[in-house]
Scaffold this motif. Structure first.
Motif, PDB file in Angstrom:
ATOM      1  N   GLY A  24      70.176  74.523  37.825  1.00  0.00           N
ATOM      2  CA  GLY A  24      69.604  75.321  39.003  1.00  0.00           C
ATOM      3  C   GLY A  24      67.898  75.394  38.815  1.00  0.00           C
ATOM      4  O   GLY A  24      67.412  76.073  39.243  1.00  0.00           O
ATOM      5  N   SER A  25      67.380  74.822  37.699  1.00  0.00           N
ATOM      6  CA  SER A  25      65.884  74.968  37.293  1.00  0.00           C
ATOM      7  C   SER A  25      65.200  74.219  38.450  1.00  0.00           C
ATOM      8  O   SER A  25      65.483  73.087  39.105  1.00  0.00           O
ATOM      9  CB  SER A  25      65.759  74.137  36.227  1.00  0.00           C
ATOM     10  OG  SER A  25      64.427  74.136  35.864  1.00  0.00           O
ATOM     11  N   THR A  26      64.053  74.741  38.733  1.00  0.00           N
ATOM     12  CA  THR A  26      63.055  73.944  39.777  1.00  0.00           C
ATOM     13  C   THR A  26      61.855  73.371  38.902  1.00  0.00           C
ATOM     14  O   THR A  26      61.168  72.769  39.455  1.00  0.00           O
ATOM     15  CB  THR A  26      62.452  75.428  40.574  1.00  0.00           C
ATOM     16  OG1 THR A  26      61.558  76.308  39.559  1.00  0.00           O
ATOM     17  CG2 THR A  26      63.441  76.038  41.408  1.00  0.00           C
ATOM     18  N   HIS A  27      62.266  73.134  37.513  1.00  0.00           N
ATOM     19  CA  HIS A  27      61.060  72.616  37.118  1.00  0.00           C
ATOM     20  C   HIS A  27      61.494  70.954  36.937  1.00  0.00           C
ATOM     21  O   HIS A  27      62.114  70.696  36.226  1.00  0.00           O
ATOM     22  CB  HIS A  27      61.055  73.094  35.443  1.00  0.00           C
ATOM     23  CG  HIS A  27      59.833  72.410  34.742  1.00  0.00           C
ATOM     24  ND1 HIS A  27      59.744  72.590  33.424  1.00  0.00           N
ATOM     25  CD2 HIS A  27      58.884  71.728  35.083  1.00  0.00           C
ATOM     26  CE1 HIS A  27      58.662  71.874  33.017  1.00  0.00           C
ATOM     27  NE2 HIS A  27      58.166  71.546  34.167  1.00  0.00           N
ATOM     28  N   VAL A  28      61.361  70.455  37.863  1.00  0.00           N
ATOM     29  CA  VAL A  28      61.868  68.884  38.265  1.00  0.00           C
ATOM     30  C   VAL A  28      60.836  68.202  38.570  1.00  0.00           C
ATOM     31  O   VAL A  28      59.502  68.623  39.218  1.00  0.00           O
ATOM     32  CB  VAL A  28      63.019  68.864  39.016  1.00  0.00           C
ATOM     33  CG1 VAL A  28      64.184  69.787  38.780  1.00  0.00           C
ATOM     34  CG2 VAL A  28      62.459  69.401  40.731  1.00  0.00           C
ATOM     35  N   VAL A  29      60.844  66.885  38.299  1.00  0.00           N
ATOM     36  CA  VAL A  29      59.917  65.856  38.783  1.00  0.00           C
ATOM     37  C   VAL A  29      60.478  64.699  39.363  1.00  0.00           C
ATOM     38  O   VAL A  29      61.569  64.381  38.955  1.00  0.00           O
ATOM     39  CB  VAL A  29      59.183  65.487  37.621  1.00  0.00           C
ATOM     40  CG1 VAL A  29      58.044  66.531  37.344  1.00  0.00           C
ATOM     41  CG2 VAL A  29      59.460  64.671  36.474  1.00  0.00           C
ATOM     42  N   ARG A  30      60.029  63.805  40.336  1.00  0.00           N
ATOM     43  CA  ARG A  30      60.647  62.779  40.948  1.00  0.00           C
ATOM     44  C   ARG A  30      60.678  61.863  40.184  1.00  0.00           C
ATOM     45  O   ARG A  30      59.511  61.562  39.457  1.00  0.00           O
ATOM     46  CB  ARG A  30      60.028  62.369  42.263  1.00  0.00           C
ATOM     47  CG  ARG A  30      60.631  61.451  43.076  1.00  0.00           C
ATOM     48  CD  ARG A  30      60.069  61.133  44.465  1.00  0.00           C
ATOM     49  NE  ARG A  30      60.109  62.240  45.564  1.00  0.00           N
ATOM     50  CZ  ARG A  30      59.544  62.233  46.529  1.00  0.00           C
ATOM     51  NH1 ARG A  30      59.103  61.012  47.024  1.00  0.00           N
ATOM     52  NH2 ARG A  30      59.869  63.242  47.369  1.00  0.00           N
ATOM     53  N   LYS A  31      61.760  61.029  39.970  1.00  0.00           N
ATOM     54  CA  LYS A  31      61.829  59.819  39.172  1.00  0.00           C
ATOM     55  C   LYS A  31      61.300  58.595  39.537  1.00  0.00           C
ATOM     56  O   LYS A  31      60.663  57.962  38.943  1.00  0.00           O
ATOM     57  CB  LYS A  31      63.526  59.552  38.691  1.00  0.00           C
ATOM     58  CG  LYS A  31      63.603  58.597  37.638  1.00  0.00           C
ATOM     59  CD  LYS A  31      65.184  58.454  37.388  1.00  0.00           C
ATOM     60  CE  LYS A  31      65.516  57.426  36.300  1.00  0.00           C
ATOM     61  NZ  LYS A  31      66.761  57.309  36.153  1.00  0.00           N
ATOM     62  N   SER A  32      61.384  58.215  40.751  1.00  0.00           N
ATOM     63  CA  SER A  32      60.608  57.014  41.315  1.00  0.00           C
ATOM     64  C   SER A  32      60.264  57.567  42.760  1.00  0.00           C
ATOM     65  O   SER A  32      60.899  58.364  43.485  1.00  0.00           O
ATOM     66  CB  SER A  32      61.442  55.918  41.349  1.00  0.00           C
ATOM     67  OG  SER A  32      63.046  56.201  42.184  1.00  0.00           O
ATOM     68  N   ARG A  33      59.319  56.519  43.131  1.00  0.00           N
ATOM     69  CA  ARG A  33      58.669  56.821  44.672  1.00  0.00           C
ATOM     70  C   ARG A  33      59.871  56.065  45.602  1.00  0.00           C
ATOM     71  O   ARG A  33      59.741  56.335  46.836  1.00  0.00           O
ATOM     72  CB  ARG A  33      57.477  56.148  44.882  1.00  0.00           C
ATOM     73  CG  ARG A  33      56.468  57.208  43.991  1.00  0.00           C
ATOM     74  CD  ARG A  33      54.949  56.551  44.158  1.00  0.00           C
ATOM     75  NE  ARG A  33      53.925  57.503  43.534  1.00  0.00           N
ATOM     76  CZ  ARG A  33      52.659  57.147  43.546  1.00  0.00           C
ATOM     77  NH1 ARG A  33      52.311  56.075  44.262  1.00  0.00           N
ATOM     78  NH2 ARG A  33      51.857  57.684  42.748  1.00  0.00           N
ATOM     79  N   LYS A  34      60.548  55.146  45.334  1.00  0.00           N
ATOM     80  CA  LYS A  34      61.307  54.675  46.225  1.00  0.00           C
ATOM     81  C   LYS A  34      62.753  55.109  46.166  1.00  0.00           C
ATOM     82  O   LYS A  34      63.323  55.539  45.409  1.00  0.00           O
ATOM     83  CB  LYS A  34      61.575  52.977  45.618  1.00  0.00           C
ATOM     84  CG  LYS A  34      62.286  52.154  46.447  1.00  0.00           C
ATOM     85  CD  LYS A  34      62.475  50.637  45.946  1.00  0.00           C
ATOM     86  CE  LYS A  34      63.337  49.761  47.017  1.00  0.00           C
ATOM     87  NZ  LYS A  34      63.232  48.237  46.404  1.00  0.00           N
ATOM     88  N   PRO A  35      62.873  55.284  47.570  1.00  0.00           N
ATOM     89  CA  PRO A  35      64.359  56.389  47.563  1.00  0.00           C
ATOM     90  C   PRO A  35      65.426  55.400  47.538  1.00  0.00           C
ATOM     91  O   PRO A  35      65.617  54.061  47.663  1.00  0.00           O
ATOM     92  CB  PRO A  35      64.192  56.729  49.034  1.00  0.00           C
ATOM     93  CG  PRO A  35      63.427  55.607  49.750  1.00  0.00           C
ATOM     94  CD  PRO A  35      62.308  55.238  48.633  1.00  0.00           C
ATOM     95  N   ARG A  36      66.681  55.914  47.109  1.00  0.00           N
ATOM     96  CA  ARG A  36      67.977  55.230  47.034  1.00  0.00           C
ATOM     97  C   ARG A  36      68.780  55.711  48.600  1.00  0.00           C
ATOM     98  O   ARG A  36      68.501  56.366  49.271  1.00  0.00           O
ATOM     99  CB  ARG A  36      68.871  55.718  45.952  1.00  0.00           C
ATOM    100  CG  ARG A  36      68.045  55.403  44.632  1.00  0.00           C
ATOM    101  CD  ARG A  36      69.231  55.674  43.543  1.00  0.00           C
ATOM    102  NE  ARG A  36      68.706  55.498  42.218  1.00  0.00           N
ATOM    103  CZ  ARG A  36      69.217  55.555  40.951  1.00  0.00           C
ATOM    104  NH1 ARG A  36      70.503  56.173  41.119  1.00  0.00           N
ATOM    105  NH2 ARG A  36      68.735  55.266  39.889  1.00  0.00           N
TER     106      ARG A  36
END
Length: 860
Positions: free
Chosen positions: A452-464
């Motif tokens: 539930g943490s909001t301390h997140v970053v996107r792993k890649s710019r390309k979506p799956r």
């Protein structure tokens, strides 16, 4: 006055009568009762004057008679010449009294003086010589003096002989028989040193603490012969005694002494070889305390022999002492069984083996842990943890060490408790929807689906691309992104942010997963029918449903409080589970006596599902399955119930004997009540076994006993039940005389009556255990869809599913009015209306709008 003519015997009687009267007056005066003077002859007796007359009874003067003055002068002369006679006799009497052990009163020394004074009285009063009383008392005093002297002479002789025996003839007592007592008496020497009492003097000499001890007098020492070491120290003590003055000639010891007691004497007294005594003295002089103290046998036990015995024990750890001794005898080693036992004790092997036997099965194949011991230790540790938790205290350092030992042991034997089943990501997302375990998102920020943490970053710019089936069954695609979770406490490094309604690793939407659970559990269906209805395989339906049972419902965590009426019913139901490979069941018979000849791993045996139900709310407090039915399993079940926070006041069970002891240990303050319905049913079965199945028609006495048993509890007052119980027990002798087999009914009634009658006149104790029976019937409705479980693991998963479904499912419309259309959790007082799972278990539609699901507020 004229001369009297009365006979002397009559005159003597009159004088004695007056003397008796005079003594009576004196006694009355001493008692404070002075007689009155009405009878003058009593207080003032007449004087008797005797006048000598001529004739036969004429008074005559003896030759040598003197006047009163002559008598008085001669009396003092006689006293001055004879006073030494009572003095010598008194001294002799005193010496004999002292030597005779001071028995009796010391006033016996004055008896010769009393006799001397009594004889001297006749000198001053000559008329006493002719009185028979004076002569009688004189004879009694003389004979008494002689008798006492003879008695004390005999006592003195006996005391002197005993003293001579103890101090001269037999100064040291011989050792008694095996297991008896040894005495030591030192010779008397008090008179030599001028002291009347025994004394001991200890003088410490030198800086090393050496001591010189002087003993003087008569001493005794009592040493028990049941321990050879005590007698050994007695021999060493005797060898330390020396006579003061010039040393006598003889063989000297290693330290240059000539002891008073020789080794030959000790060998004769204690019946042992002289070299053994010499070896004991060697250990004493060399301060070899290990050898001196370890010799717990009469025979010599050296360290080499101890090492040989320990080698045998280490080679064959499962052998007993007797078997080791016989083995060494066969090897030609001259050792006794007592030496083998002492070597085991001395080396510590005896204590080590006892600890190993309590924990392991010692066999030639190896050591196998005992399940009973480990289980008892674990349950005891659970009790300690629960007690500390309830008291709000922490563990002591000693308890932490014990807990660490148990953890290490369970880890080594592979008995570590399995962690909870790893929840699949899609199930976590389902839980958020069903139980409301999420927080409202107002800013559209991405949260980690694991922590539930909001301390997140996107792993890649390309979506799956995420594929899923829509409501019409068409395959759709949606773009999703992977994110890194920067929370150090999160066990996952990355996650996929999915739209609401989709779950990871599955193309089916969330409502399809929930629908599978609803169809199977709430609709009493099977996995195969559920899969066919939803267009999937039965194994997929099984995985979806079973995932709900990885853990029991965490009521305390979900609602923040634990509620219960305090009256809990406990019962068990048997289910069939295949036995695991290697379990010690073999081709045993099943519960109905049928032989199971299926291949290994396919055998099914009866296992037991335990249930704890709130009697007044029908809430399922705890459920568990165990492979056996006994006291240990019941104790584990009750400990788990206690760990959930429940503290029942009353516990209702059937008549099983395995309940009483665990209940008294886990819940000592709870009242144990037994179901009256189960008791009557059991007694009816016993009567049918004794009198036959048709005893109601063919045996009037059996029918009368059954009706009397039923009437015992058909009352409203305990006094009436007690009176009817005593009446039935009064029939015991007559019934047993006619049919001895019926004694089991009366014994069962006597044993269970105190736990049955406590429900009468009680407002909270129910008479029956119907609440648990209702839950068991509901469990049967689910269990009958398939023939047994695949394994005990799958059975545990299913119990978790059943618990959740049962506790959230409301009772039907035809149930009792107070429970109608309400689920057990609602009856217990929990607010569950806002939880979506409550709607799921009511059979309502799960096709909720997405925006509605986002606005759900978690239950507080």
């Amino acid at each position: 006055m004229e001369c009297t003519t009365k006979r002397p015997i009559i005159q003597l009687a009159e004088v004695r009568l007056h003397i008796l009267v005079l003594l009576s007056v004196l006694v009355l005066a001493l008692l404070g009762r002075v007689p009155d003077g009405q009878a003058g002859w009593v207080t003032c007796p007449p004087r008797v004057v005797v006048v000598a007359i001529q004739g036969r009874w004429r008074c005559r003067h003896r030759r040598g008679s003197k006047t009163s003055g002559d008598h008085e002068n001669g009396g003092w002369l006689h006293l001055s010449r004879t006073w030494h006679v009572p003095l010598l006799r008194g001294l002799v009497m005193g010496v004999l009294w002292y030597l005779g052990g001071r028995q009796g009163t010391p006033w016996v020394i004055g008896l010769p003086w009393l006799l001397w004074l009594w004889k001297a009285a006749v000198i001053f009063w000559p008329w006493l010589r002719g009185q028979p009383e004076w002569r009688g008392i004189k004879w009694l005093l003389w004979q008494g003096q002689r008798l006492l002297m003879i008695v004390y002479l005999g006592l003195a002789m006996g005391s002197l002989l005993r003293l001579a025996w103890e101090n001269v003839l037999h100064p040291f007592a011989l050792g008694m028989a095996k297991g008896g007592t040894t005495f030591l008496v030192s010779s008397a020497g008090c008179l030599v040193h001028g002291r009347g009492e025994p004394w001991v003097k200890v003088v410490q000499e030198g800086i090393d603490g050496s001591c010189t001890v002087n003993l003087c007098g008569s001493f005794s020492m009592q040493v028990s012969g049941d321990d050879p070491r005590r007698v050994r120290f007695l021999r060493l003590f005797l060898r330390q005694l020396e006579v003061a003055g010039p040393q006598r000639r003889g063989r000297r010891t290693r330290d240059g002494r000539t002891p008073f007691v020789t080794q030959e004497q000790l060998a004769a007294w204690f019946k042992m070889p002289q070299p053994d005594i010499s070896r004991e003295e060697k250990y004493w002089l060399e301060a070899d305390w290990s050898n001196l103290l370890s010799l717990n046998t009469v025979e010599v036990l050296t360290w080499d022999l101890v090492a040989r015995i320990v080698d045998v024990f280490a080679t064959f750890p499962w052998w007993s002492v007797e078997k080791v001794w016989r083995y060494m005898q066969d090897q030609g080693v001259g050792v006794s069984e007592r030496q083998v036992r002492e070597a085991a004790r001395q080396s510590g092997w005896s204590q080590l083996r006892q600890a190993l036997v309590r924990r392991y099965h010692l066999t030639a194949e190896g050591m196998r842990p005992r399940e009973g011991w480990l289980a008892s230790q674990l349950m005891a540790q659970v009790e300690v943890l629960l007690a500390r938790l309830e008291a709000g205290e922490g563990l002591t350092p000693e308890e932490q060490v014990q807990l660490g030992d148990l953890r290490a042991l369970t880890s080594e034997v592979g008995a570590v408790s399995q962690p909870p089943f790893k929840a699949l990501p899609w199930l976590m997302r389902v839980e958020r929807v069903v139980f409301g375990h999420w927080e409202e998102v107002t800013d559209g920020q991405v949260h980690c689906c694991y922590c539930g943490s909001t301390h997140v970053v996107r792993k890649s710019r390309k979506p799956r691309l995420k594929k899923y089936y829509d409501a019409e069954g068409d395959l759709q695609t949606v773009e999703v992104y992977r994110y890194y979770c920067r929370n150090e406490a999160c066990s996952k490094g990355s996650f996929t942010d999915l739209p609401i309604g989709l779950v990871p690793y599955s193309r089916y939407r969330m409502e399809v997963h929930l629908l599978a659970l609803q169809m199977y559990a709430w609709g009493y269906s099977t996995y195969r029918r559920t899969g066919q209805a939803l267009g999937m395989t039965s194994m997929t339906a099984y995985r979806w449903v079973s995932a709900w049972g990885y853990d029991l419902l965490p009521v305390a965590a979900l609602f923040g409080v634990v509620k219960s009426s305090g009256v809990v019913g406990v019962d068990e139901k048997w289910v069939k589970v295949p036995k695991a490979c290697g379990e010690p069941f073999g081709f045993a018979q099943d519960r109905r006596g049928r032989t199971n000849n299926k291949p290994e791993g396919k055998h099914k045996k009866w296992m037991y599902v335990y249930l704890a139900v709130d009697v007044y709310t029908y809430d399922l407090l705890h459920i568990a399955i165990y492979p056996y039915n006994g006291k240990r399993q019941m104790q584990v079940f009750l400990l788990a119930l206690r760990a959930k926070g429940y503290k029942p006041r009353v516990i209702v069970t059937d008549l099983a004997q395995d309940y009483s002891e665990p209940l008294a240990r886990v819940f000592p303050h709870a009242i144990h009540h037994e179901c009256i319905f189960h008791a009557l049913k059991w007694w009816h079965r016993q009567l049918a076994e004794v009198y036959g199945a048709d005893y109601a028609q063919k045996c009037p006495e059996g029918l009368a006993l059954r009706e009397a048993l039923d009437r015992i509890f058909q009352v409203k007052a305990k006094r009436s039940a007690q009176r009817r119980y005593e009446m039935v027990m009064g029939w015991k002798d007559d019934y047993v005389a006619k049919r001895p087999e019926v004694v089991c009914v009366f014994e069962s009634l006597e044993r269970h009556f105190p736990k049955l009658v406590n429900a009468i006149e009680s407002q909270c104790i129910p008479k029956t255990n119907n609440a648990v029976e209702l839950v068991i019937r509901r469990f049967d409705q689910h269990y009958q869809n398939f023939c047994g479980f695949d394994s005990i693991e799958t059975a545990q998963l299913y119990l978790g599913v059943f618990e959740k479904i049962y506790r959230f499912t409301p009772f039907s419309d035809d149930a009792r009015k107070e429970i109608r259309r309400r689920c057990p959790l609602e009856l217990a007082g929990y607010e569950v209306q806002k939880l979506p799972i409550a709607q799921l278990c009511r059979g309502q539609s799960l096709d909720w709008p997405t925006e509605t699901m986002q606005e759900v507020v978690p239950n507080g």
